[in-house]
Design a protein around this motif. Structure first.
Motif, PDB file in Angstrom:
ATOM      1  N   LYS A  25       0.848  -1.193   0.000  1.00 15.98           N
ATOM      2  CA  LYS A  25       0.000   0.000   0.000  1.00 15.98           C
ATOM      3  C   LYS A  25       0.884   1.243   0.000  1.00 15.98           C
ATOM      4  CE  LYS A  25      -3.898   2.219   2.324  1.00 15.98           C
ATOM      5  NZ  LYS A  25      -4.881   2.151   3.443  1.00 15.98           N
ATOM      6  N   SER A  28      -1.005   7.370   1.909  1.00 13.40           N
ATOM      7  CA  SER A  28      -2.235   8.032   1.477  1.00 13.40           C
ATOM      8  C   SER A  28      -1.939   9.444   0.982  1.00 13.40           C
ATOM      9  CB  SER A  28      -3.224   8.099   2.636  1.00 13.40           C
ATOM     10  OG  SER A  28      -2.748   9.006   3.621  1.00 13.40           O
ATOM     11  N   GLN A  31      -1.077  11.546   3.906  1.00 10.26           N
ATOM     12  CA  GLN A  31       0.271  11.296   4.425  1.00 10.26           C
ATOM     13  C   GLN A  31       1.344  11.933   3.530  1.00 10.26           C
ATOM     14  OE1 GLN A  31      -0.040   7.027   4.509  1.00 10.26           O
ATOM     15  NE2 GLN A  31      -0.368   6.941   6.725  1.00 10.26           N
ATOM     16  N   SER A  58      -5.907   1.645  -7.809  1.00  9.88           N
ATOM     17  CA  SER A  58      -6.696   2.207  -6.713  1.00  9.88           C
ATOM     18  C   SER A  58      -7.756   1.207  -6.289  1.00  9.88           C
ATOM     19  CB  SER A  58      -7.356   3.522  -7.146  1.00  9.88           C
ATOM     20  OG  SER A  58      -8.249   3.297  -8.206  1.00  9.88           O
ATOM     21  N   GLY A  63      -7.475   2.918  -0.839  1.00 15.61           N
ATOM     22  CA  GLY A  63      -6.261   3.659  -1.173  1.00 15.61           C
ATOM     23  C   GLY A  63      -5.601   3.130  -2.426  1.00 15.61           C
ATOM     24  N   TYR A  64      -4.294   3.444  -2.559  1.00 13.93           N
ATOM     25  CA  TYR A  64      -3.535   3.051  -3.739  1.00 13.93           C
ATOM     26  C   TYR A  64      -2.516   1.974  -3.366  1.00 13.93           C
ATOM     27  CZ  TYR A  64      -5.452   7.047  -6.240  1.00 13.93           C
ATOM     28  OH  TYR A  64      -6.304   7.931  -6.845  1.00 13.93           O
TER      29      TYR A  64
END
Length: 472
Positions: A25, A28, A31, A58, A63-64
């Motif tokens: 991950k 974010s 972040q 995504s 999230g990504y």
């Protein structure tokens, strides 16, 4: 590089050196904003760029993540090899039969000719329409009937200027979508029985226009990478003495091919030597995935033979049906044909689009749309590589929202269309893109809809249906 590109390259380097592994991950947006002191929009742009490259994915409300290990993509198809013959076109019934169910909401829209309506700024356009109606000058409903709304034509002319093509707003005729512009241009330079050179495969609406006007088609060998074969084109010009050439040099439908600037120049010079007008369908030119818009053939047109047609239907407002023709030496003929057929495109909608363009929102919208389409293409190519039968070949366009899939020769695309439709999936089978109903083992797929588990399952189902045709 811009700041978002620098951030994207940093993350890409961490992925390529395996500091970040498939499934990891990413930090974010919040972040990254806090750690690096960059705006959330910068982080979003960086992540969108990485997603378009297929490096990250995504997950809604999660999230990504670094993308899973990529499957080897299918190879690209070779150039077409059409018959060197003049053909009477008879495809409309087949096209209407195939496309009849494409618009149903419960059908997976791989066969659609449009991207998802959810990718367009509908609320902003609605506000622009409302504002334009409040300011509507009653006289404009009469004075704008000929060429179209003056401010909209000025905004379009400005975009040509930015692309290196000096034009006047009086050189532009507003039409009901690009299809009307193309048909008017075709009518301006042909008569029943004339011959027109087209790509192979070619957009089915082009074939329908030729059929309606009782014109003959000659198909040109076409590469899925860089468009028509100019040597083949020159031979056909000499042999058939056509009255026009109808081409798409930017992200051709259905192949997605893109002509290089050098090839575009050579094309225009070749047609000019023979005195043959080029009717150019350029509705996908703004949907490029590179750093700048592909050059226009019109920039090489010293003889006024390039009839450049485009619209907002594929990039901004499909339902508005607003396009235009910049027809060079044939502008006045196109204007008269417009007046004697549909008279005018809706004036309030023209005013609304003019206001929207003047406010600068169009380019912001296009930047996001391009990133989204590039990401969706990557995802579809991966899905096809995983689920379609061995021997499948797929194009990798640098823009637009279609891929052309060439399957093993034992597959019947029309039969696949019928079985897919029964399973709730639409596709565009190859024969509707040919005057001779060739490409029987090919299909066109639309990746212009946000990817989902439903679309992934639909690709898997298509792969199974295709494999069933190959089963002994």
């Amino acid at each position: 590089m811009k700041r978002y590109e620098e951030l994207a390259e940093e993350v890409a380097a961490m992925i390529s050196t395996q500091l970040l592994l498939p499934g990891d991950k990413l930090p974010s947006v919040r972040q990254q904003h806090a750690r690096r002191g960059v705006s959330p929009s910068t982080v979003f742009q960086a992540y969108y760029l990485l997603e378009a490259r297929g490096m990250i994915v995504s997950r809604p409300r999660s999230g990504y993540y670094v993308a899973p290990q990529r499957a080897a993509l299918a190879p690209e198809p070779d150039s077409s090899h059409p018959l060197d013959a003049s053909t009477t076109v008879d495809v409309s019934d087949l096209v209407f039969e195939v496309l009849g169910a494409v618009g149903a909401r419960d059908i997976v829209p791989f066969g659609s000719a449009f991207p998802s309506p959810h990718l367009f700024p509908m609320e902003k356009l609605a506000r622009a329409v409302s504002a334009s109606m409040r300011r509507l000058d009653p006289w404009s409903t009469v004075t704008d009937l000929s060429l179209g709304n003056a401010e909209l034509r000025r905004q379009i002319a400005l975009r040509y200027q930015q692309d290196g093509v000096p034009v006047s707003s009086d050189d532009i005729v507003i039409t009901n979508g690009a299809l009307e512009a193309l048909n008017l241009c075709l009518q301006a330079v042909t008569r029943p029985g004339d011959t027109v050179l087209i790509e192979s495969p070619s957009f089915y609406a082009c074939l329908q226009a030729l059929q309606r006007l009782e014109l003959k088609a000659v198909e040109i060998a076409t590469s899925p990478r860089d468009g028509v074969d100019l040597a083949a084109l020159e031979e056909l010009l000499q042999r058939h003495q056509p009255k026009a050439c109808w081409l798409m040099t930017n992200f051709q439908n259905p192949l997605g091919s893109l002509m290089s600037p050098e090839k575009k120049r050579a094309l225009v010079e070749l047609l000019a030597r023979h005195g043959v007008p080029l009717i150019e369908d350029d509705v996908y030119g703004e949907l490029y995935f590179g750093k700048q818009r592909p050059g226009l053939t019109k920039s090489h047109d010293g003889a006024g033979l390039v009839m450049h047609c485009s619209s907002f239907s594929k990039t901004l407002a499909p339902g508005f049906r607003l396009g235009w023709a910049m027809a060079g030496r044939y502008t006045r003929q196109v204007e008269r044909l417009k007046l004697t057929t549909s008279l005018s495109a809706p004036i309030p909608l023209q005013m609304a689009l003019a206001d929207y363009l003047a406010q600068g929102g169009y380019d912001r919208h296009l930047r996001q749309l391009r990133l989204t389409l590039a990401a969706q293409q990557n995802t579809m190519l991966q899905a096809i590589a995983v689920h379609f039968p061995p021997g499948t070949r797929v194009t990798r366009p640098q823009g637009g929202y279609f891929v052309w899939v060439e399957m093993p020769a034992g597959i019947d695309a029309l039969a696949l269309h019928r079985s897919a439709l029964a399973a709730g999936i639409s596709i565009a089978p190859g024969p509707i893109f040919s005057a001779t109903r060739a490409f029987r083992h090919c299909i066109r797929l639309n990746y212009g809809h946000p990817w989902s588990a439903q679309l992934e399952a639909a690709i898997a189902a298509l792969g199974r249906l295709a494999a069933q045709q190959l089963a002994p």
